[in-house]
Write an enzyme that holds these catalytic residues in place. Structure first.
Site, PDB file in Angstrom:
ATOM      1  N   ARG A 123      15.652 105.878  29.055  1.00 49.61           N
ATOM      2  CA  ARG A 123      14.035 105.494  27.185  1.00 49.61           C
ATOM      3  C   ARG A 123      12.762 104.719  28.607  1.00 49.61           C
ATOM      4  NH1 ARG A 123      15.902 103.135  22.063  1.00 49.61           N
ATOM      5  NH2 ARG A 123      17.887 103.959  21.835  1.00 49.61           N
ATOM      6  N   ARG A 162       8.854 101.099  24.260  1.00 51.17           N
ATOM      7  CA  ARG A 162       7.797  99.393  23.705  1.00 51.17           C
ATOM      8  C   ARG A 162       7.563  99.309  24.745  1.00 51.17           C
ATOM      9  NH1 ARG A 162      12.343  98.490  19.350  1.00 51.17           N
ATOM     10  NH2 ARG A 162      13.528  99.496  20.443  1.00 51.17           N
ATOM     11  N   ARG A 178       2.040 104.957  19.562  1.00 54.30           N
ATOM     12  CA  ARG A 178       3.003 104.981  18.244  1.00 54.30           C
ATOM     13  C   ARG A 178       2.209 104.368  17.002  1.00 54.30           C
ATOM     14  NH1 ARG A 178       8.084 100.503  17.640  1.00 54.30           N
ATOM     15  NH2 ARG A 178       5.947  99.572  17.986  1.00 54.30           N
ATOM     16  N   ASP A 222      14.436 111.296  19.123  1.00 51.14           N
ATOM     17  CA  ASP A 222      15.576 111.310  19.070  1.00 51.14           C
ATOM     18  C   ASP A 222      16.985 111.821  18.620  1.00 51.14           C
ATOM     19  OD1 ASP A 222      16.138 107.683  18.854  1.00 51.14           O
ATOM     20  OD2 ASP A 222      17.352 108.637  17.478  1.00 51.14           O
ATOM     21  N   TYR A 257      26.237 107.341  13.619  1.00 49.78           N
ATOM     22  CA  TYR A 257      25.624 107.401  12.192  1.00 49.78           C
ATOM     23  C   TYR A 257      25.476 108.125  11.424  1.00 49.78           C
ATOM     24  CZ  TYR A 257      23.474 104.661  16.413  1.00 49.78           C
ATOM     25  OH  TYR A 257      23.038 103.853  18.053  1.00 49.78           O
TER      26      TYR A 257
HETATM   27  O1  CP3 Z   1      14.421 107.789  27.590  1.00 49.65           O
HETATM   28  C1  CP3 Z   1      13.295 108.501  26.176  1.00 49.65           C
HETATM   29  O2  CP3 Z   1      12.425 108.116  27.208  1.00 49.65           O
HETATM   30  C2  CP3 Z   1      13.697 109.882  25.474  1.00 49.65           C
HETATM   31  C3  CP3 Z   1      13.589 109.108  24.080  1.00 49.65           C
HETATM   32  C4  CP3 Z   1      14.462 109.025  23.418  1.00 49.65           C
HETATM   33  C5  CP3 Z   1      15.204 107.794  21.998  1.00 49.65           C
HETATM   34  N1  CP3 Z   1      16.211 108.653  21.731  1.00 49.65           N
HETATM   35  C6  CP3 Z   1      13.615 106.894  22.061  1.00 49.65           C
HETATM   36  C7  CP3 Z   1      13.505 105.995  20.972  1.00 49.65           C
HETATM   37  C8  CP3 Z   1      16.408 108.816  23.543  1.00 49.65           C
HETATM   38  C9  CP3 Z   1      16.813 109.805  24.607  1.00 49.65           C
HETATM   39  C10 CP3 Z   1      16.601 108.797  22.649  1.00 49.65           C
HETATM   40  C11 CP3 Z   1      18.015 108.697  22.343  1.00 49.65           C
HETATM   41  C12 CP3 Z   1      19.127 108.281  21.092  1.00 49.65           C
HETATM   42  N2  CP3 Z   1      18.605 106.982  20.064  1.00 49.65           N
HETATM   43  C13 CP3 Z   1      19.817 107.624  21.761  1.00 49.65           C
HETATM   44  C14 CP3 Z   1      21.451 107.523  22.800  1.00 49.65           C
HETATM   45  C15 CP3 Z   1      20.967 107.038  24.043  1.00 49.65           C
HETATM   46  C16 CP3 Z   1      20.910 105.253  23.919  1.00 49.65           C
HETATM   47  O3  CP3 Z   1      19.886 104.651  23.991  1.00 49.65           O
HETATM   48  O4  CP3 Z   1      21.767 104.630  23.485  1.00 49.65           O
HETATM   49  C17 CP3 Z   1      20.432 106.537  20.251  1.00 49.65           C
HETATM   50  C18 CP3 Z   1      21.948 105.668  20.269  1.00 49.65           C
HETATM   51  C19 CP3 Z   1      19.659 106.461  19.731  1.00 49.65           C
HETATM   52  C20 CP3 Z   1      19.515 106.108  18.236  1.00 49.65           C
HETATM   53  C21 CP3 Z   1      18.248 104.681  18.275  1.00 49.65           C
HETATM   54  N3  CP3 Z   1      16.919 105.445  18.492  1.00 49.65           N
HETATM   55  C22 CP3 Z   1      18.269 103.821  17.682  1.00 49.65           C
HETATM   56  C23 CP3 Z   1      19.594 102.868  17.210  1.00 49.65           C
HETATM   57  C24 CP3 Z   1      17.919 103.032  17.843  1.00 49.65           C
HETATM   58  C25 CP3 Z   1      16.364 102.236  17.023  1.00 49.65           C
HETATM   59  C26 CP3 Z   1      17.025 100.724  18.482  1.00 49.65           C
HETATM   60  C27 CP3 Z   1      15.844 100.834  19.272  1.00 49.65           C
HETATM   61  O5  CP3 Z   1      15.886 100.769  20.460  1.00 49.65           O
HETATM   62  O6  CP3 Z   1      14.797 100.383  18.796  1.00 49.65           O
HETATM   63  C28 CP3 Z   1      15.760 104.365  17.954  1.00 49.65           C
HETATM   64  C29 CP3 Z   1      14.419 104.253  17.758  1.00 49.65           C
HETATM   65  C30 CP3 Z   1      13.910 104.917  19.377  1.00 49.65           C
HETATM   66  N4  CP3 Z   1      14.237 105.331  20.074  1.00 49.65           N
HETATM   67  C31 CP3 Z   1      12.649 104.273  19.564  1.00 49.65           C
HETATM   68  C32 CP3 Z   1      12.280 104.911  21.084  1.00 49.65           C
HETATM   69  C33 CP3 Z   1      11.425 104.827  21.587  1.00 49.65           C
HETATM   70  C34 CP3 Z   1      12.589 103.129  19.634  1.00 49.65           C
HETATM   71  C35 CP3 Z   1      11.358 102.867  18.069  1.00 49.65           C
HETATM   72  C36 CP3 Z   1       9.526 102.422  18.195  1.00 49.65           C
HETATM   73  O7  CP3 Z   1       9.361 102.890  18.878  1.00 49.65           O
HETATM   74  O8  CP3 Z   1      10.143 101.459  17.890  1.00 49.65           O
END
Ligand code: CP3
Length: 351
Positions: free
Chosen positions: A29, A33, A42, A79, A156
């Site tokens: 990640r 943010r 964003r 994502d 999910y």
């Molecule tokens: O690693 C990276 O920088 C690449 C980007 C990436 C994102 N999501 C961006 C993201 C990767 C590899 C993921 C994987 C992901 N997404 C997983 C598996 C890895 C992990 O972290 O457990 C899972 C379970 C998800 C599902 C997901 N996406 C959730 C549960 C959420 C909401 C929780 C949160 O952190 O807000 C997201 C949103 C998400 N994916 C964001 C980002 C940067 C936040 C969105 C925003 O900008 O508000």
């Protein structure tokens, strides 16, 4: 194929367990943010999903942490949930709530209508982002592509969003295991096509995220996590190095290494040394500092990095990382202190 030659290939060499002058490092990640420049992009995109679907802006945020820090790999900005969306499920991200599928999979009928889609068609925006990222990176560092593992994606799809107890998915696992097999098989077929499309588009490494693998008993872990992951790894054999990150699964290190993956990702609930002793002749290890350490002051971050590096020891085959994604509240300078400490301390350990 548009995969550029690499100027910094320490990640790739460490993945192959070859010696490197320092330990390569990136952060799960790392585009997100905690970075003000991410929040600005964003905003420009409108919302998170629109950002994922805009190849120019997705490339921009992928490269932001590479421009800011001395990181040894970029990870595609996307994502894991774009795959079920491409399969026709209705995905939205509610502010403060996380992802929501308004039409969760619960019945035989729901499962039967899940298609296997052509990733190049339905997820073409991801392949366009990969090409745009490579054009802009110009081989500075390798590009990591990724997918969610079938089990994590299925949770999910069946729960309709994030969950604490996975009640619906586990009910299906015990009450209707053959139905869950069908969900997992269909998701696996989709993921394999998606992974191959990412390789053709130009990724250098592929990572499988099984974030929720740690909630299963050993029998169900084998059926719904290890076996489908192995099918994905084998479908990519001879293509690119594959990293398997199954959170909370250090006790399954030998089984995960036996999938044939190149790198095993670990969270912070294990030490690296005993895992390296068990599987270090088969896989490189990636990880594993607690991401919460980055809330602490830089001196503490340095001490914890030193502990992680000494835990692995002065051997080839370590890619430093956090044990899970970086938290949104972390000051960017603390992420910088982490990256710098890995490079400095590991270079000193080599000498
Ligand atoms: O690693 C990276 O920088 C690449 C980007 C990436 C994102 N999501 C961006 C993201 C990767 C590899 C993921 C994987 C992901 N997404 C997983 C598996 C890895 C992990 O972290 O457990 C899972 C379970 C998800 C599902 C997901 N996406 C959730 C549960 C959420 C909401 C929780 C949160 O952190 O807000 C997201 C949103 C998400 N994916 C964001 C980002 C940067 C936040 C969105 C925003 O900008 O508000």
């Amino acid at each position: 194929m548009t995969r550029p030659a690499l100027k910094n290939d320490t990640f790739i060499r460490a993945a192959r367990r070859e010696p490197t002058p320092y330990t390569p490092v990136w952060m799960m990640r790392q585009a997100g943010r905690y970075l003000p420049e991410y929040r600005a992009t964003r905003e420009k995109a409108g919302d998170f999903l629109s950002l994922c679907k805009n190849p120019e802006l997705a490339a921009e945020v992928t490269i932001q942490p590479i421009d800011r820090f001395d990181i040894d790999a970029a990870i595609l900005f996307s994502d894991i949930l774009v795959v079920p969306e491409a399969m026709g499920m209705n995905l939205s991200f509610q502010v403060g709530e996380g992802p929501v599928f308004s039409d969760p999979i619960r019945t035989v009928h729901d499962v039967d209508r899940l298609p296997v889609v052509d990733a190049e068609d339905k997820l073409g925006y991801v392949m366009a982002a990969i090409k745009e990222i490579n054009a802009r990176l110009d081989g500075r560092v390798p590009l990591i592509g990724f997918t969610g593992a079938p089990w994590t994606l299925a949770t999910y799809m069946i729960e309709g969003g994030s969950s604490k107890d996975f009640a619906n998915t586990k009910r299906m696992a015990f009450d209707a295991p053959a139905l869950l097999d069908r969900v997992i098989d269909k998701v696996t077929d989709n993921v394999i096509d998606y992974a191959k499309a990412q390789v053709r588009a130009g990724i250098h490494v592929f990572q499988i995220f099984d974030t929720w693998a740690g909630v299963l008993d050993p029998r169900l872990f084998e059926r719904y996590c290890a076996a489908p992951i192995q099918r994905i790894v084998q479908a990519l054999e001879g293509e690119v190095p594959v990293t398997v990150f199954a959170k909370g699964c250090a006790q399954h290190a030998e089984r995960l290494a036996a999938t044939g993956c190149t790198v095993l990702g670990l969270d912070w609930t294990t030490n690296l040394a005993p895992i390296r002793e068990k599987v270090g002749d088969k896989v490189a290890l990636q990880g594993n500092m607690d991401p919460s350490v980055l809330y602490a002051k830089p001196e503490v971050i340095r001490d914890e990095v030193k502990r992680m590096l000494e835990d692995f020891g002065n051997h080839p085959g370590h890619i430093a990382n956090l044990g899970h994604g970086i938290h949104p509240g972390v000051p960017p300078s603390h992420a910088g202190a982490f990256i710098e400490a890995v490079h400095e301390i590991s270079a000193r350990m080599r000498g």
